[in-house]
Write a protein that holds these residues in place. Structure first.
Motif, PDB file in Angstrom:
ATOM      1  N   VAL A  63      -3.864  -4.879   6.731  1.00  0.00           N
ATOM      2  CA  VAL A  63      -3.673  -6.202   6.140  1.00  0.00           C
ATOM      3  C   VAL A  63      -4.724  -7.149   6.700  1.00  0.00           C
ATOM      4  O   VAL A  63      -4.866  -7.281   7.917  1.00  0.00           O
ATOM      5  CB  VAL A  63      -2.258  -6.749   6.454  1.00  0.00           C
ATOM      6  N   GLU A  89      -1.940 -13.545   4.646  1.00  0.00           N
ATOM      7  CA  GLU A  89      -2.387 -12.254   4.142  1.00  0.00           C
ATOM      8  C   GLU A  89      -3.154 -12.458   2.838  1.00  0.00           C
ATOM      9  O   GLU A  89      -2.696 -13.170   1.957  1.00  0.00           O
ATOM     10  CB  GLU A  89      -1.193 -11.339   3.884  1.00  0.00           C
ATOM     11  N   TRP A  99      -5.299  -6.159   1.320  1.00  0.00           N
ATOM     12  CA  TRP A  99      -4.508  -5.015   1.741  1.00  0.00           C
ATOM     13  C   TRP A  99      -5.226  -3.732   1.355  1.00  0.00           C
ATOM     14  O   TRP A  99      -5.842  -3.648   0.309  1.00  0.00           O
ATOM     15  CB  TRP A  99      -3.138  -5.015   1.055  1.00  0.00           C
ATOM     16  N   GLU A 100      -5.113  -2.730   2.219  1.00  0.00           N
ATOM     17  CA  GLU A 100      -5.654  -1.420   1.886  1.00  0.00           C
ATOM     18  C   GLU A 100      -4.760  -0.351   2.515  1.00  0.00           C
ATOM     19  O   GLU A 100      -4.427  -0.432   3.695  1.00  0.00           O
ATOM     20  CB  GLU A 100      -7.083  -1.247   2.400  1.00  0.00           C
ATOM     21  N   THR A 118      -0.886   0.729   6.108  1.00  0.00           N
ATOM     22  CA  THR A 118      -1.396  -0.388   5.314  1.00  0.00           C
ATOM     23  C   THR A 118      -2.140  -1.333   6.240  1.00  0.00           C
ATOM     24  O   THR A 118      -1.570  -1.856   7.203  1.00  0.00           O
ATOM     25  CB  THR A 118      -0.249  -1.144   4.615  1.00  0.00           C
TER      26      THR A 118
END
Length: 71
Positions: free
Chosen positions: A48, A56, A59-60, A46
């Motif tokens: 961030v 944050e 997200w990917e 992930t």
């Protein structure tokens, strides 16, 4: 083809990446915290993103199919 796992592996990305980046460098010595896929294996990571306040905000989840040192 198996999914690999590492408990609580985390590192900072050391240089900016683009939407088409295929390699992501992490902090020196921290690449070893992550699995090293071979033969079609992979792990999920992930990514961030942080906003200007260090919070944050993006997200990917990506599929990682190879690791070489800290990249």
């Amino acid at each position: 083809m198996a999914q690999l796992f590492a408990n609580n592996a985390a590192s900072a990305i050391t240089t900016p990446i683009t939407a088409v980046a295929t390699a992501i460098p992490v902090a020196t010595g921290e690449g070893a915290l992550f699995p090293a896929p071979t033969g079609g294996d992979y792990f999920l990571a992930t990514l961030v993103g942080l906003n200007g306040n260090g919070q944050e905000d993006n997200w990917e989840i990506v599929r990682v199919t190879a690791r070489s040192g800290d990249v």
